[in-house]
Design a protein around this motif. Sequence first.
Motif, PDB file in Angstrom:
ATOM      1  N   VAL A  42     121.622  11.356 -47.563  1.00 54.75           N
ATOM      2  CA  VAL A  42     120.487  12.254 -47.786  1.00 54.75           C
ATOM      3  C   VAL A  42     119.225  11.682 -47.155  1.00 54.75           C
ATOM      4  N   LEU A  43     119.039  10.378 -47.273  1.00 54.48           N
ATOM      5  CA  LEU A  43     117.876   9.743 -46.660  1.00 54.48           C
ATOM      6  C   LEU A  43     117.860   9.951 -45.149  1.00 54.48           C
ATOM      7  N   GLU A  44     119.010   9.777 -44.505  1.00 52.01           N
ATOM      8  CA  GLU A  44     119.092  10.001 -43.057  1.00 52.01           C
ATOM      9  C   GLU A  44     118.666  11.423 -42.699  1.00 52.01           C
ATOM     10  N   LYS A  45     119.190  12.401 -43.432  1.00 49.56           N
ATOM     11  CA  LYS A  45     118.873  13.801 -43.130  1.00 49.56           C
ATOM     12  C   LYS A  45     117.391  14.086 -43.326  1.00 49.56           C
ATOM     13  N   GLU A  46     116.821  13.570 -44.418  1.00 55.91           N
ATOM     14  CA  GLU A  46     115.426  13.879 -44.715  1.00 55.91           C
ATOM     15  C   GLU A  46     114.481  13.146 -43.766  1.00 55.91           C
ATOM     16  N   LEU A  47     114.826  11.921 -43.366  1.00 53.66           N
ATOM     17  CA  LEU A  47     113.960  11.165 -42.452  1.00 53.66           C
ATOM     18  C   LEU A  47     114.017  11.708 -41.027  1.00 53.66           C
ATOM     19  N   ALA A  48     115.000  12.563 -40.744  1.00 56.09           N
ATOM     20  CA  ALA A  48     115.015  13.235 -39.441  1.00 56.09           C
ATOM     21  C   ALA A  48     113.772  14.099 -39.276  1.00 56.09           C
ATOM     22  N   GLY A  49     113.157  14.474 -40.410  1.00 51.96           N
ATOM     23  CA  GLY A  49     111.941  15.267 -40.374  1.00 51.96           C
ATOM     24  C   GLY A  49     110.747  14.533 -39.797  1.00 51.96           C
ATOM     25  N   LEU A  50     110.845  13.221 -39.638  1.00 49.56           N
ATOM     26  CA  LEU A  50     109.765  12.473 -38.992  1.00 49.56           C
ATOM     27  C   LEU A  50     109.647  12.827 -37.509  1.00 49.56           C
ATOM     28  N   ARG A  51     110.750  13.312 -36.940  1.00 50.21           N
ATOM     29  CA  ARG A  51     110.793  13.746 -35.536  1.00 50.21           C
ATOM     30  C   ARG A  51     110.344  12.639 -34.567  1.00 50.21           C
TER      31      ARG A  51
ATOM     32  N   SER B  53     106.399  15.536 -41.795  1.00 51.25           N
ATOM     33  CA  SER B  53     107.842  15.325 -41.943  1.00 51.25           C
ATOM     34  C   SER B  53     108.543  16.346 -42.822  1.00 51.25           C
ATOM     35  N   GLY B  54     107.817  17.035 -43.706  1.00 48.18           N
ATOM     36  CA  GLY B  54     108.462  17.925 -44.650  1.00 48.18           C
ATOM     37  C   GLY B  54     108.968  17.232 -45.897  1.00 48.18           C
ATOM     38  N   LEU B  55     108.735  15.913 -46.024  1.00 49.99           N
ATOM     39  CA  LEU B  55     109.111  15.191 -47.227  1.00 49.99           C
ATOM     40  C   LEU B  55     108.204  15.613 -48.381  1.00 49.99           C
TER      41      LEU B  55
END
Length: 241
Positions: free
Chosen positions: A30-39, A85-87
């Motif tokens: 889940v961390l990998e998927k959410e940190l993809a929002g850093l772009r 990031s959308g976090l």
Amino acid sequence: MRTVRFDSIGGASGDMILSCLIGLGASAEVLEKELAGLRAGSIQFKTEPVTDHGIAGTRLTVDAVHHGHAEHRFLADIEALINGSGLSERTRSMAICVFERLAEAEARVHGTTPDKIHFHEVGSLDSIADIVGACRAIEMLDVSHVGISPLPVGLGTVSCAHGVLPLPVPAVVELLAGFSVVQTDEPFEMVTPTGAALLTTWVSRYPAPVSRPMQIVRSSWGIGHRTLNNRANALRATLLE
């Protein structure tokens, strides 16, 4: 109410802290998927079971590949990445506080202002992933308080972007001002700027209650990548509620 306590015998770094939190139940996937929002690039967390000086734990490796962005960033650059990031608001706020604390410490060392600090090692994508990932993991575990033991520090010198520096490096000394440390005879950097910034920011923002009965839920060990001479390069996290 949940508390995480960090007890260190071998120091503290961003990857060791994040490894502990994954061991407590935060999902690396889940961390990998959410940190993809850093772009900013691709981020992968790889964990492996290891034993160091008789202590079994988990070692985390962060594989981070930039997508055409500079490795070294200013505080405003990192804040823009995090805010876009959308976090969650809590994770964004926590992570930005960590970077602001780092920038303030570096500014005191170099006699300048936080906005002019050019992050080197800490501005790389893997360090950003450590910090933002650890802050998100704290939220995932529903932790409201953080405590730490006295942190062990090493002796000697280390080479970095600013040349040869004494241990602990000046930024870590600034970050740990007011916190308890234990001097060791290990000739290594034991507490990194990333590790010091994460732990001291959390303890300052979410201090653990004193003399309040709590039940141990689980614990985990994060093992660092360096082999120390006389002790495990290990950090323990204990989840209590």
